[in-house]
Design a protein around this motif. Sequence first.
Motif, PDB file in Angstrom:
ATOM      1  N   ARG A   1      11.788  15.213  19.879  1.00 28.10           N
ATOM      2  CA  ARG A   1      10.456  15.787  20.042  1.00 28.10           C
ATOM      3  C   ARG A   1      10.258  16.088  21.522  1.00 28.10           C
ATOM      4  NH1 ARG A   1       6.450  11.871  17.556  1.00 28.10           N
ATOM      5  NH2 ARG A   1       7.783  10.356  18.550  1.00 28.10           N
TER       6      ARG A   1
ATOM      7  N   SER B   1      20.632  21.739  24.062  1.00 32.86           N
ATOM      8  CA  SER B   1      19.682  21.000  23.213  1.00 32.86           C
ATOM      9  C   SER B   1      20.444  20.084  22.273  1.00 32.86           C
ATOM     10  CB  SER B   1      18.858  21.951  22.344  1.00 32.86           C
ATOM     11  OG  SER B   1      18.332  22.968  23.111  1.00 32.86           O
TER      12      SER B   1
ATOM     13  N   ARG C   1       9.299  27.753  26.255  1.00 35.51           N
ATOM     14  CA  ARG C   1       9.095  27.719  24.794  1.00 35.51           C
ATOM     15  C   ARG C   1      10.427  27.745  24.064  1.00 35.51           C
ATOM     16  NH1 ARG C   1       4.420  30.614  25.527  1.00 35.51           N
ATOM     17  NH2 ARG C   1       5.502  32.605  25.553  1.00 35.51           N
ATOM     18  N   MET C   2      11.360  28.565  24.574  1.00 33.54           N
ATOM     19  CA  MET C   2      12.674  28.657  23.924  1.00 33.54           C
ATOM     20  C   MET C   2      13.392  27.313  23.993  1.00 33.54           C
ATOM     21  SD  MET C   2      14.394  32.202  25.088  1.00 33.54           S
ATOM     22  CE  MET C   2      13.368  33.143  26.150  1.00 33.54           C
TER      23      MET C   2
ATOM     24  N   MET D   1      13.614  20.865  19.529  1.00 30.79           N
ATOM     25  CA  MET D   1      12.969  20.374  18.303  1.00 30.79           C
ATOM     26  C   MET D   1      13.829  20.688  17.074  1.00 30.79           C
ATOM     27  SD  MET D   1       9.637  19.247  19.218  1.00 30.79           S
ATOM     28  CE  MET D   1       8.418  19.728  18.042  1.00 30.79           C
ATOM     29  N   GLU D   2      14.541  21.816  17.128  1.00 29.85           N
ATOM     30  CA  GLU D   2      15.415  22.154  15.999  1.00 29.85           C
ATOM     31  C   GLU D   2      16.508  21.113  15.820  1.00 29.85           C
ATOM     32  OE1 GLU D   2      17.157  26.146  15.823  1.00 29.85           O
ATOM     33  OE2 GLU D   2      15.102  26.865  16.212  1.00 29.85           O
TER      34      GLU D   2
ATOM     35  N   SER E   1      11.615  24.789  21.575  1.00 30.70           N
ATOM     36  CA  SER E   1      11.894  25.053  20.145  1.00 30.70           C
ATOM     37  C   SER E   1      13.308  24.652  19.812  1.00 30.70           C
ATOM     38  CB  SER E   1      11.763  26.521  19.750  1.00 30.70           C
ATOM     39  OG  SER E   1      10.792  27.142  20.448  1.00 30.70           O
ATOM     40  N   SER E   2      14.234  24.945  20.727  1.00 30.24           N
ATOM     41  CA  SER E   2      15.616  24.621  20.451  1.00 30.24           C
ATOM     42  C   SER E   2      15.818  23.104  20.368  1.00 30.24           C
ATOM     43  CB  SER E   2      16.491  25.249  21.538  1.00 30.24           C
ATOM     44  OG  SER E   2      17.820  24.937  21.337  1.00 30.24           O
TER      45      SER E   2
END
Length: 264
Positions: A106, A41, A94-95, A101-102, A98-99
Amino acid sequence: MLIMSKHLRTDEVYVLKIGGSVLTEKGKERKARKSAIKRISEAIALALAHSSRKNLILVHGAGSYGHPQAKVYLESGEVKDALITHESAKELNRMVISSLMEFGPRAMPIHPLSGVVSKGPEIKYKIKEQIELALKAGIIPVLHGDVILDEKEGFRILSGDQLVVYAAKELKASKVGVGTDVDGVLNDNGAVIRRITPPEADKMSIKGSEHVDVTGGMKEKVYLLARLASQHNIPSILFNASKESNVYKFLTDDENLFGTVISV
Ligand code: IPE
């Protein structure tokens, strides 16, 4: 690093697949490699920030969040087992999101079960507009290997590699990258084959995976990517995404990216 961004065009679509063998421990069940998810990510975030690349479609495999569960479904034929496969693939998705986005980009999910069906020999994809609109809005659509409804069998498995080929073709990608946990396609002596043309791909014998793999492993990848090259003239590179900086290199067109190129 910044020097390379000169060559980049902003309107090109790149499709990147990260294999389940990179993001998860494939010999286990529902075991994620959190550090790999984080590293990849971050590499995507950095590459997008350092270049003017806007259009990235990300696909990931299911690894230990899909293959063992799909095997249970293929043996039982039970709807509940198909849904367990879907739910666990979504958990990995999902993981990943989320990673991402962190680290800044986007991203949003596109779940194949809700937009792809299989009818006879044909797979019908109804997700083109979603992908297009996500890209237009500056969002990375994140697709994944999944179960999909099948006219005859109830459900069947759709691999991330099939999604890669579909997305590349429909969105007219200029480049495709498939990251796995090996350096590329290996010959009988274990050395990486640097380039494969479609006629060569037809003649090759490639070894299968050592783990439970319901979608055909490296052999199927080479077959699918060779067709993408021969029928649509879209080149791809198979590289090791477990190695630091390779994802960054792919996204920033670094010529030093080591792997197997499949092109006409
Ligand atoms: C597998 O997708 C999908 C399911 C088993 C549900 P992939 O074939 O793309 O996954 P990886 O990359 O081999 O793990």
